[in-house]
Design a protein around this motif. Structure first.
Motif, mmCIF file in Angstrom:
data_model
loop_
_atom_site.group_PDB
_atom_site.id
_atom_site.type_symbol
_atom_site.label_atom_id
_atom_site.label_comp_id
_atom_site.label_asym_id
_atom_site.label_seq_id
_atom_site.Cartn_x
_atom_site.Cartn_y
_atom_site.Cartn_z
ATOM 1 N N UNK A 94 -32.565 28.572 4.455
ATOM 2 C CA UNK A 94 -33.741 27.972 5.037
ATOM 3 C C UNK A 94 -33.364 26.615 5.580
ATOM 4 N N UNK A 95 -33.483 26.390 6.857
ATOM 5 C CA UNK A 95 -33.197 25.044 7.342
ATOM 6 C C UNK A 95 -34.418 24.464 8.033
ATOM 7 N N UNK A 96 -34.943 25.182 9.041
ATOM 8 C CA UNK A 96 -35.994 24.572 9.864
ATOM 9 C C UNK A 96 -37.384 25.083 9.519
ATOM 10 N N UNK A 97 -37.440 26.295 8.986
ATOM 11 C CA UNK A 97 -38.719 26.866 8.580
ATOM 12 C C UNK A 97 -39.606 27.239 9.766
ATOM 13 N N UNK A 98 -39.049 27.321 10.956
ATOM 14 C CA UNK A 98 -39.905 27.675 12.084
ATOM 15 C C UNK A 98 -39.160 28.352 13.234
ATOM 16 N N UNK A 108 -36.212 27.906 14.524
ATOM 17 C CA UNK A 108 -35.503 27.048 15.479
ATOM 18 C C UNK A 108 -34.028 26.862 15.166
ATOM 19 N N UNK A 109 -33.527 27.406 14.052
ATOM 20 C CA UNK A 109 -32.148 27.047 13.690
ATOM 21 C C UNK A 109 -31.203 28.213 13.448
ATOM 22 N N UNK A 159 -26.067 30.692 20.538
ATOM 23 C CA UNK A 159 -26.826 29.563 21.107
ATOM 24 C C UNK A 159 -28.071 29.241 20.286
ATOM 25 N N UNK A 176 -28.162 26.538 14.878
ATOM 26 C CA UNK A 176 -27.932 25.089 14.862
ATOM 27 C C UNK A 176 -27.027 24.746 13.679
ATOM 28 N N UNK A 177 -26.021 23.948 13.964
ATOM 29 C CA UNK A 177 -25.177 23.413 12.901
ATOM 30 C C UNK A 177 -25.354 21.910 12.890
ATOM 31 N N UNK A 178 -25.902 21.394 11.824
ATOM 32 C CA UNK A 178 -26.155 19.945 11.745
ATOM 33 C C UNK A 178 -24.862 19.172 11.523
#
Ligand code: FES
Ligand code: FES
Lengths: 163, 790
Positions: free
Chosen positions: A39-43, A45-46, A131, A134-136
Motif C-alpha cells: 500500500x503506498x498511495x491508496x488511490x 496512483x503508484x 510507467x 512509482x518508486x519514491x
C-alpha cells in the motif's frame, strides 16, 4: 451481495469475506497474510499494490473483493514461488533494481505481466509497461536492465516463456 | 589515505567495488515481497488506533464532545491530550523535536496529529469515530507565505515562543538578537565584507528560490506493538514493536524500559532518506497496547505524510569578483522556513557553516538568515541538498562565467582553494580529475546563453556544478564477528534502508578474509551492536572502516585457534553429544607461533610455505568471537572543517532542450563524474546517484507544495496531485566514477551520500538555453511566461 466469494489465489481455490467496502489489497493482507502487494498511495496512483487478475496487472487497492468472484489472482508471493520466474527475481537482485524495496514487488509483478504478454520486450516496452509504477527512491533506470536480462535468460533456458 | 593508516592499504580487490554485484542478502526479500515493513504487520486480536489530524493550518481544540463517537459499535476508547500517560510522553528521537509537546490541543499545520486518539476494533471504525467527534476548533492566525510572515505587523503564529534556532555545537542561541514577530535573525560573518565590497571590481546580484519538497517514505508509517511476559522468567513484560525500526533507544527512554527488553523482528525501514525520526504513530502503540492488553496497530495515511525533505527558502545574493572571475566578497541573505514546532534546523541555520563558501578562496562572507515561524509543515531531520545549499555558488559561478564569456568550469577552478586548507593555493587534484572525466563523458563544449539551437529547433542549455564528496563518520562503531561451525557471521541490526550499507560491510569482511561474499553470513538481529546509523554513506564508510579492523582481530584469533587445534585436535567424546558437529582435519601448525601464519585467500597457511595450510572453514570446531569498538577517522561533521579539506570532489553536468513554443523542458542527460575514493558496492552507488538525480529533477520540474492562501491548508497531499518523476520522466544519467582513495573511510572511501542532489541545475541550464530565469519547478506555463509568451 454474497457474504463470501470464491476465487483462485496463486493457483489455490480460496474463499474471501466479501464485505462491500473491502478492497482486494486489504483482503490479501488481513485475511490471507499476503503482504507482498504494498500500500503506498491508496488511490490507484503508484502501482505498488499491483497483482495480476486473469492475466492483467491490476491495482489491488482499487478493486473490491466482491468484484473478484471466480477470478484468478497472482500475487508476488505466487510469482516468487514459481521456479519459472526465478530469472526475473534473480535479475532484479543482481541489478539492484531496488533501494528500500517497498515498491519492488509492484514493479516485479508488472514486469511479469509484461513478459507474459511480450516475451521479448524492448527497453521502451519495459519503460511503458512500468510507467504506472512509482518508486519514491528513484530506481527507475535499473528496471529495464533487469527485465531485459531476465527475458533473455528465460528465452535461452528454453521453454521458460514459450514452452 | 593520510589518516586511515593500515585500513587503506589493500591494493587488489576481489569482492569490493567489482563490476559484478554480489546478490544482496536482503534483495531477495525485497523483490519477492517477503520483506515486511511496519504497515504490513497484522496480529491476531489486534486493535487499531488513529490520531485526529488537523484540517486547519493553525488551530486550537477548545473542547471535544466524544459521546457519539464512543457510542459507535467497535470503538474501544478515545484518549485526549489531557490523558496523564499521553502527557508524560516526550519526543526522544532528536532534541529539536522536544520543543513540540508529544500531543497537545494546538495543531500548527494542516495534517498534524492533534488532541485525540481513537482506538477501535478496525481501521474503518476508527475513521468513522473520528468523523463523529464534535470538536470545538478555535482558529489561530497562520503563516504559509514566508514573505508575508516576515513583514512587520504580520500575525504572530507562535506568540510567547522564542527558542532561538541553534545547530548543535556550530551555532548557539547566545548573542542572537531577540525574535521580531515571527522572525529570528542569525548572522554569520567572516572577514571584512564591507571593505571587500568597497573594493569590488565587478558585482552581480541574483535571487534564488529553494523549492520545498516532500519526504520520500513510500511505506505509510505505522507501528504495531504488544507486550508479553519474559518467556523464561515470567517477569515484567517485554515490549515487542514492529515498524519503529532503529529506535529501540528512543523507545527505551520514552517508555522507561531497558533496551534489552525491547524487541523487534522487522528491520526494513522503507525509504526514509535523511528522515530518521519516529512519527507519533510509531511511538504511541506501546502505551495503547499496555493499556488495553492487546496488540495495537497505528498507521498514518498517505495524506499525513507530506512533511518536508527540504523546506522553502528565498535567497538574495550579492557577489563581488575580479575581472578574471575570482570571487572576493559574498553577501548571502536568505528568508527561510522554520517550519512547525519540532522542525529540525537543517534547511536553515544548519547551513551556515556547512555550505559551499568555505571551499572557495573568498575570505569575506556574510550570511544572514531570517528564519520565519510558519504553519507550512515539519522538517523531521535533514535536507537532501547535502552538504547543504550549494546552489547559491553554482548559480553565481554560472552568472560570472556568462558575464566574462568563460566556461563555468574555469571559474570554479579559479575559485577553489587548495586541497589541504583554505590557505592552500594549489589546484585540487580530485576536482581536476573529475572535470577531465566529466568533459569526456559529456563532450563538454560550453556555449554562452542562447547560443545553441538543436536540429529540431529547440534551444540547448547546459550547467556545471561541483561539490565535495564529504568525509562521513560521526560516531563510535561497535563491530562483532563470530566464527561458528566454520562460518563467519556478521550480526547486524541494520536498519535496512537500502541494499547497500550492511552488505558493503559484509563485502569488506569477505575481501579481507579472501572468502566469497556469499560465505559471510549476515545475521540480522535488532539487538546486535553493529548498526549503520546514518544510512547511506555515513552508515557505509564509517562502520565498514571499523569492521575492517574487526576482521584483523578475527584473523589473529583464527591463527591462534588453528595452532591450538593442531596441537589439541577436537574429537567426538560421545556420539550423542557431538551429533552434527564437524571436526576438521588439523592444519600443519603444531609448534608454530601466530607470527608464522598468514590468513588470506580464504585460507590459513604458513608464511614460509604457503602451500601448507587449511581453509578458513576448517580452522577449528570451536567458536571464536572478535569484537572491536572505536571511532573511525571522523567526518567533517565531527571535525567541523566542512569545505576546508578538499580531498574528494564530484562534478555534475546537466543538458536540457527548451521548446520555446510549448515551454516544455526536456533533460537530455545528466552526467556525474565523481570521486568517491573507493567504490564499495558499485550497483548501490550507481543507484544512489540515480536517486539523487531523481530528487533533483523532481523539485525542479514537478514537485511543489501548494497552500490555500486563505486557509493555509496544504492542498496537494496525495500522489496524484503531488507528482514525483516516473519511469517515463527520468533522464539518462551518465556516470564516471573515480577512485583516488583519498578519503577517511575504509580503503580511502568517502560517502557520496546525496551531495549531488541539487535544486538549481535545471534552472541554470534553462537560462543557458533561453536566457530567462524560471522559478522552480520549471513547468511549461512558467517557462512560457518567462519567455513572455503567456
Ligand atoms: S496503493 Fe494501489 S496504486 Fe497505490
Ligand atoms: S525502492 Fe523504495 S520506493 Fe522503490
Amino acid at each position: 451481495m454474497p457474504e463470501t466469494i470464491e476465487l483462485n489465489i496463486n493457483g489455490i481455490a480460496k474463499q474471501l469475506d466479501a464485505a462491500p467496502n473491502r478492497t482486494l489489497h486489504d483482503a490479501l493482507q488481513y485475511q490471507m497474510g499476503l503482504t507482498g502487494a504494498k500500500h503506498m498511495c491508496d488511490r490507484g496512483a503508484c502501482g505498488s499494490c499491483t497483482v495480476i487478475m486473469d492475466g492483467r496487472p491490476v491495482l489491488s487497492c482499487s478493486i473490491l473483493v466482491c468484484e473478484c468472484e471466480g477470478k484468478a489472482i497472482e500475487t508476488i508471493e505466487g510469482i516468487a514461488a514459481d521456479p519459472k520466474w526465478k530469472p526475473l527475481v534473480d535479475a532484479y537482485c543482481k541489478w539492484d533494481a531496488m533501494q528500500c524495496g517497498y515498491c519492488t514487488p509492484g514493479f516485479l509483478t508488472t514486469a511479469k505481466a509484461l513478459i507474459d504478454r511480450s516475451p521479448n520486450p524492448s527497453e521502451q516496452d519495459c519503460r511503458e509497461a512500468l510507467a504506472g509504477n512509482i518508486c519514491m527512491c528513484g530506481t527507475y533506470p535499473r528496471h529495464a536492465t533487469a527485465i531485459l536480462e531476465a527475458a533473455r535468460n528465460m528465452n535461452s533456458e528454453g521453454g521458460g516463456l514459450n514452452g | 589515505m593520510a589518516d586511515i593508516g593500515a585500513n587503506g592499504d589493500r591494493e587488489n580487490f576481489k569482492v569490493v567495488g567489482g563490476q559484478g554485484n554480489p546478490p544482496g542478502v536482503v534483495s531477495y526479500a525485497m523483490a519477492t515481497g517477503l520483506a515486511k515493513y511496519g504497515v504490513d504487520y497484522v496480529l491476531p486480536n489486534m486493535l487499531h488506533a488513529k490520531f485526529l489530524h488537523s484540517p486547519y493550518a493553525n488551530a486550537k481544540v477548545a473542547g471535544i464532545n466524544d459521546a457519539k463517537a464512543r457510542a459507535l459499535s467497535g470503538v474501544v476508547d478515545i484518549l485526549t491530550w489531557e490523558d496523564e500517560d499521553i502527557r508524560d510522553l516526550v519526543p526522544r528521537c532528536f532534541d529539536f523535536l522536544s520543543d513540540r509537546p508529544w500531543l497537545d490541543n494546538i495543531a500548527d499545520r494542516s495534517g498534524a496529529e492533534v488532541a485525540a486518539i481513537v482506538v477501535a476494533e478496525d481501521e474503518e471504525t476508527c475513521e468513522e469515530a473520528l468523523r463523529l467527534l464534535e470538536i470545538e476548533w478555535e482558529m489561530l492566525p497562520h503563516v504559509t507565505d514566508l514573505r508575508e510572515g516576515n513583514k512587520l505587523g504580520a500575525p504572530v503564529v507562535r506568540p510567547g515562543e522564542d527558542a532561538k534556532p541553534t545547530f548543535w555545537n556550530y551555532l548557539s542561541a547566545e548573542g542572537q538578537p531577540p525574535k521580531r514577530g515571527n522572525t529570528y535573525t542569525v548572522v554569520d560573518i567572516r572577514g571584512d565584507v564591507c571593505e571587500a565590497f568597497g573594493e569590488a571590481e565587478n558585482l552581480i546580484e541574483y535571487d534564488l528560490r529553494l523549492p520545498p519538497f516532500a519526504t520520500r517514505s513510500p511505506n505509510p508509517l505505522a507501528s504495531v506493538a504488544w507486550w508479553e511476559k519474559h518467556p523464561y522468567t515470567g517477569e515484567e513484560p517485554n515490549l515487542y514493536i514492529e515498524g519503529s525500526v532503529r529506535w529501540r533507544d528512543a523507545l527505551s527512554l520514552t517508555y522507561k524500559m531497558p533496551m534489552e527488553k525491547i524487541y523487534m523482528e522487522g528491520l526494513f525501514m522503507g525509504g526514509k532518506y535523511c528522515d530518521w525520526s519516529l512519527r507519533r504513530c510509531q511511538e504511541v502503540t506501546p502505551l495503547l497496547a499496555k493499556r488495553y492488553g492487546r496488540p495495537v496497530r497505528c498507521a498514518d495515511r498517505r495524506e499525513h505524510m507530506y512533511d518536508f525533505l527540504m523546506n522553502e527558502r528565498f535567497i538574495q545574493m550579492k557577489v563581488a569578483f575580479t575581472k578574471d572571475g575570482l570571487i572576493t566578497a559574498i553577501d548571502d541573505y536568505s528568508l527561510c522556513d522554520k517550519g512547525g514546532r519540532g522542525s529540525a534546523p537543517f534547511g536553515h541555520v544548519g547551513d551556515l557553516s556547512q555550505g559551499p563558501y568555505k571551499t572557495t578562496k573568498c575570505k569575506s562572507v556574510r550570511q544572514k538568515m531570517e528564519v520565519v515561524d510558519s504553519n507550512r509543515g515539519v522538517m523531521w531531520l535533514s535536507g537532501q541538498h547535502c552538504p547543504f545549499n550549494w546552489d547559491t555558488i553554482t548559480t553565481g559561478i554560472y552568472i560570472i562565467a556568462e558575464q566574462l564569456g568563460k566556461d563555468p568550469i574555469d571559474i570554479a577552478r579559479l575559485n577553489l582553494h587548495g586541497p589541504t586548507s583554505p590557505d592552500d593555493t594549489n589546484p585540487v587534484p580530485s576536482f581536476d580529475k573529475c572535470v577531465e572525466a566529466g568533459k569526456k563523458l559529456m563532450d563538454w563544449n560550453w556555449h554562452p546563453s542562447g547560443a545553441k539551437q538543436l536540429e529540431d529547433g529547440r534551444m540547448h542549455g547546459a550547467c556545471f556544478r561541483y561539490q565535495m564528496t564529504p568525509r562521513h563518520s560521526m560516531k563510535e562503531r561497535h563491530s562483532k564477528l563470530e566464527y561458528r561451525d566454520g562460518v563467519v557471521h556478521m550480526p547486524s541490526r541494520g536498519p535496512i534502508i537500502g541494499t547497500y550499507a550492511v552488505e558493503a560491510n559484509a563485502m569488506v569482511v569477505a575481501e579481507e578474509l579472501g572468502i566469497p561474499y556469499e560465505d559471510v553470513s549476515i545475521d540480522f538481529d535488532a539487538v546486535a551492536a553493529h548498526c549503520i546509523y546514518g544510512g547511506g554513506s555515513d552508515g557505509t564508510v564509517g562502520p565498514a572502516w571499523a569492521m575492517k579492523e574487526c576482521v584483523q582481530i578475527l584473523k589473529e584469533l583464527l591463527k591462534e585457534a588453528a595452532i591450538d587445534y593442531a596441537e589439541n585436535p577436537g574429537k567426538p567424546n560421545s556420539s550423542f553429544h557431538n551429533v552434527g558437529q564437524h571436526f576438521p582435519t588439523p592444519g600443519p601448525f603444531r609448534g608454530c607461533g601466530p607470527e608464522e601464519l598468514e590468513v588470506a585467500d580464504g585460507r590459513v597457511f604458513l608464511k614460509s610455505e604457503p602451500s601448507k595450510g587449511i581453509l578458513i572453514s576448517e580452522v577449528t570446531h570451536k567458536n571464536i568471537v572478535a569484537t572491536h569498538s572505536a571511532w573511525p577517522p571522523p567526518g567533517v561533521w565531527v571535525t567541523g572543517n566542512m569545505g576546508e579539506i578538499l580531498d574528494l570532489m564530484n562534478t555534475e553536468y546537466c543538458e536540457v532542450a527548451v521548446d520555446a513554443e510549448t515551454g516544455e523542458v526536456e533533460i537530455l542527460r545528466f552526467g556525474i563524474a565523481a570521486d568517491v575514493g573507493k567504490i564499495l558496492r558499485r550497483t548501490s552507488l550507481e543507484s544512489q546517484i540515480d536517486q539523487a538525480v531523481f530528487f533533483s529533477q523532481g523539485c525542479q520540474q514537478f514537485e511543489d507544495m501548494f497552500y490555500d492562501p486563505k486557509t493555509g491548508v496544504l492542498l496537494n497531499t496525495n500522489m496524484a496531485d503531488y507528482k514525483v518523476p516516473g519511469m517515463l520522466d527520468v533522464p539518462i544519467v551518465e556516470k564516471s566514477i573515480l577512485e583516488t582513495r583519498a578519503g577517511n573511510g575504509v580503503y580511502g572511501a568517502n560517502g557520496m551520500s546525496h551531495c549531488i542532489t541539487n535544486t538549481n541545475m535545471l534552472i541554470i541550464a534553462i537560462h543557458n538555453a533561453a536566457g530567462v530565469w524560471v522559478e522552480p519547478p520549471a513547468t511549461p506555463d512558467k517557462v512560457l511566461k518567462a519567455l513572455g509568451k503567456a
